[in-house]
Scaffold this active site. Structure first.
Site, PDB file in Angstrom:
ATOM      1  N   ASP A   9       0.857  -1.192   0.000  1.00  0.00           N
ATOM      2  CA  ASP A   9       0.000   0.000   0.000  1.00  0.00           C
ATOM      3  C   ASP A   9       0.896   1.247   0.000  1.00  0.00           C
ATOM      4  O   ASP A   9       1.719   1.433   0.893  1.00  0.00           O
ATOM      5  CB  ASP A   9      -0.902  -0.023   1.244  1.00  0.00           C
ATOM      6  N   ASP A 107      -3.809   2.243  -5.219  1.00  0.00           N
ATOM      7  CA  ASP A 107      -2.457   2.215  -4.645  1.00  0.00           C
ATOM      8  C   ASP A 107      -2.172   0.979  -3.801  1.00  0.00           C
ATOM      9  O   ASP A 107      -1.237   0.974  -3.016  1.00  0.00           O
ATOM     10  CB  ASP A 107      -2.202   3.496  -3.822  1.00  0.00           C
ATOM     11  N   GLU A 108      -2.992  -0.061  -3.938  1.00  0.00           N
ATOM     12  CA  GLU A 108      -2.702  -1.247  -3.131  1.00  0.00           C
ATOM     13  C   GLU A 108      -2.974  -2.545  -3.878  1.00  0.00           C
ATOM     14  O   GLU A 108      -3.825  -2.598  -4.764  1.00  0.00           O
ATOM     15  CB  GLU A 108      -3.472  -1.218  -1.805  1.00  0.00           C
TER      16      GLU A 108
HETATM   17  P1  TTP Z   1      -5.196   5.073   0.901  1.00  0.00           P
HETATM   18  O1  TTP Z   1      -4.158   4.039   0.619  1.00  0.00           O
HETATM   19  O2  TTP Z   1      -6.312   4.697   1.808  1.00  0.00           O
HETATM   20  O3  TTP Z   1      -4.524   6.362   1.554  1.00  0.00           O
HETATM   21  P2  TTP Z   1      -3.124   7.009   1.270  1.00  0.00           P
HETATM   22  O4  TTP Z   1      -2.303   6.206   0.338  1.00  0.00           O
HETATM   23  O5  TTP Z   1      -3.308   8.438   0.871  1.00  0.00           O
HETATM   24  O6  TTP Z   1      -2.459   7.034   2.701  1.00  0.00           O
HETATM   25  P3  TTP Z   1      -1.891   5.793   3.521  1.00  0.00           P
HETATM   26  O7  TTP Z   1      -0.444   6.087   3.718  1.00  0.00           O
HETATM   27  O8  TTP Z   1      -2.669   5.798   4.786  1.00  0.00           O
HETATM   28  O9  TTP Z   1      -2.116   4.557   2.714  1.00  0.00           O
HETATM   29  O10 TTP Z   1      -5.818   5.573  -0.441  1.00  0.00           O
HETATM   30  C1  TTP Z   1      -5.057   5.717  -1.632  1.00  0.00           C
HETATM   31  C2  TTP Z   1      -5.476   6.959  -2.374  1.00  0.00           C
HETATM   32  O11 TTP Z   1      -6.860   6.894  -2.686  1.00  0.00           O
HETATM   33  C3  TTP Z   1      -5.281   8.226  -1.606  1.00  0.00           C
HETATM   34  O12 TTP Z   1      -3.974   8.757  -1.759  1.00  0.00           O
HETATM   35  C4  TTP Z   1      -6.339   9.123  -2.164  1.00  0.00           C
HETATM   36  C5  TTP Z   1      -7.448   8.182  -2.582  1.00  0.00           C
HETATM   37  N1  TTP Z   1      -8.508   8.204  -1.561  1.00  0.00           N
HETATM   38  C6  TTP Z   1      -9.582   9.045  -1.765  1.00  0.00           C
HETATM   39  O13 TTP Z   1      -9.644   9.749  -2.760  1.00  0.00           O
HETATM   40  N2  TTP Z   1     -10.547   9.074  -0.789  1.00  0.00           N
HETATM   41  C7  TTP Z   1     -10.515   8.315   0.344  1.00  0.00           C
HETATM   42  O14 TTP Z   1     -11.418   8.384   1.194  1.00  0.00           O
HETATM   43  C8  TTP Z   1      -9.406   7.443   0.528  1.00  0.00           C
HETATM   44  C9  TTP Z   1      -9.323   6.609   1.778  1.00  0.00           C
HETATM   45  C10 TTP Z   1      -8.437   7.441  -0.442  1.00  0.00           C
HETATM   46 MG    MG Z   2      -2.113   4.145   0.561  1.00  0.00          MG
END
Ligand code: TTP
Ligand code: MG
Length: 396
Positions: A9, A107-108
């Site tokens: 992730d 992103d995962e």
């Molecule tokens: P995530 O992997 O949940 O968040 P992140 O990568 O920004 O942070 P983390 O380090 O905690 O993993 O989500 C990936 C992307 O998806 C995030 O950068 C933006 C988008 N996203 C949204 O647009 N809305 C949301 O509610 C979430 C959770 C993510």
């Molecule tokens: Mg993320």
């Protein structure tokens, strides 16, 4: 045989990309989302940099709240095509470690490296190596969880963010879960969480101590699932989703057609229907291909590729028509036409909803039409060109 599953992730993904592309943003609170308009803005935070999280800002927080908490932050709108581009590069890197890559959001992804890990010296080595490759090639960081199943790997990747690497060893599942808060259990929503808290259950270990019978009595059909998760049991396979390369729809005419306008009307309908399916299945693609078969069965294709991933009816329709017009005067009647979209990407699923307020009119219109059709049936709505078609039909 125990499996070796990785969950990867990216850290603060959209915000990290903004910091990558704008060096002056690095080390600063960056908030990606709608325009805060000096605190009066509507909409929400998509994500924010770890520097911004110190102010209590997080995904889905109203942007006005974010602005209150950190007025000096750097507020930027999302650039989806850039995020998709890097997401695609991430997928390519992951695919070099195993063909079993299941992308679950932008992103995962899960990887099953059971068969391939020995080539790299073990699952931990794969995790280290892929973190290194992502860092060297994308200049971004990812957090990785390594575990015997998907459920544990997903929890593990989240525990030491950012730039984390957490391994759950086989046989240590219950120990790993014991002190974690119940909200970390996948599938435990607000209601179940409340019900558990009401019974004084706060930690996963406390669920594991209860008998299956007791959990079934208290939580009905969720009881079994809760018990299994609390034991760290999860046998779902990693389902590679890179297998699908394209999506297409085609129509063979009842009678071969000489009139190019009639062909275009059918292309319009195909574009409507194909793009709708794409939105439902949450796939977007970069290459649009027109297929045409003439009465003598000769078949031609013409394609156009975009930098961005798309699923818009208007774009697919426009491209299909312009590719069709490149055939010029029709020397033969047309037997079949089809539209295909390839170079598909995994979509970010529900998360995109947060950008709804910012969605271009086209997307909003497509979504609105989709929902009206869901409610009232296929014939309920149409755009102008379709209405024109109906009128023509009636006057025929
Ligand atoms: P995530 O992997 O949940 O968040 P992140 O990568 O920004 O942070 P983390 O380090 O905690 O993993 O989500 C990936 C992307 O998806 C995030 O950068 C933006 C988008 N996203 C949204 O647009 N809305 C949301 O509610 C979430 C959770 C993510
Ligand atoms: Mg993320």
């Amino acid at each position: 045989m125990p499996r070796a599953i990785l969950h990867v992730d990216m850290d603060a993904f959209f915000a990290a990309v903004e910091q990558l592309d704008n060096p002056s943003y690095r080390g600063k609170p960056v908030i990606v989302g709608s325009d805060p308009k000096g605190g009066a803005g509507r909409g929400v935070v998509a994500t924010c940099s770890y520097e911004a999280r110190k102010y209590g800002i997080h995904s889905a927080l109203p942007i006005s709240q974010a602005y209150k908490r950190c007025p000096h932050g750097i507020y930027v709108r999302g650039r989806h095509s850039r995020y998709s581009e890097l997401s695609g590069k991430m997928t390519s890197i992951l695919g070099e470690f195993t063909p079993l890559v299941q992308k679950i959001s932008i992103d995962e992804a899960f990887l099953d490296v059971t068969a391939s890990m020995h080539l790299f010296g073990g699952a931990l080595e794969v995790a280290k190596l892929l973190k290194l490759r992502i860092h060297q090639e994308l200049h971004l960081t990812a957090s990785v969880g390594v575990a015997p199943n998907k459920f544990l790997a997903k929890i593990a990747s989240d525990l030491k963010k950012p730039d984390g690497l957490v391994v759950v060893k086989e046989g240590k599942e219950k120990e790993f879960l014991k002190d974690l808060h119940i909200s970390r259990l996948w599938g435990v929503g607000k209601k179940t969480e409340e019900a558990l808290l009401n019974r004084g259950i706060e930690k996963v270990g406390q669920i594991a101590e209860r008998s299956q019978v007791e959990l079934n009595r208290d939580f009905g059909k969720h009881g079994n699932a809760l018990w299994r998760l609390s034991q760290g049991l999860d046998d779902r396979p990693v389902e590679a989703n890179e297998g699908r390369k394209s999506i297409s729809q085609e129509t063979t005419f009842d009678e071969d057609i000489a009139d190019p306008e009639k062909v275009e009307k059918v292309l319009f309908r195909l574009a409507e229907s194909l793009s709708r399916t794409m939105r439902q299945e949450k796939v977007k693609g970069r290459t649009i291909t027109l297929k045409i078969r003439f009465e003598d069965f000769t078949t031609h294709t013409r394609s156009r590729t975009f930098a961005d991933f798309i699923d818009s009816t208007q774009i697919i329709k426009g491209v299909a028509i312009s590719l069709f017009r490149r055939f010029g005067e029709l020397e033969q009647k047309v037997r079949l036409v089809g539209i295909g979209v390839s170079q598909l990407s995994c979509s970010v699923g529900e998360q995109l909803g947060l950008f709804d307020q910012e969605a271009p009119l086209n997307t909003k219109l497509s979504n609105l039409l989709d929902s009206l059709r869901d409610k009232f049936g296929e014939g309920a709505v149409g755009r102008a060109a379709m209405l024109e078609k109906r009128t023509t039909k009636r006057s025929e």
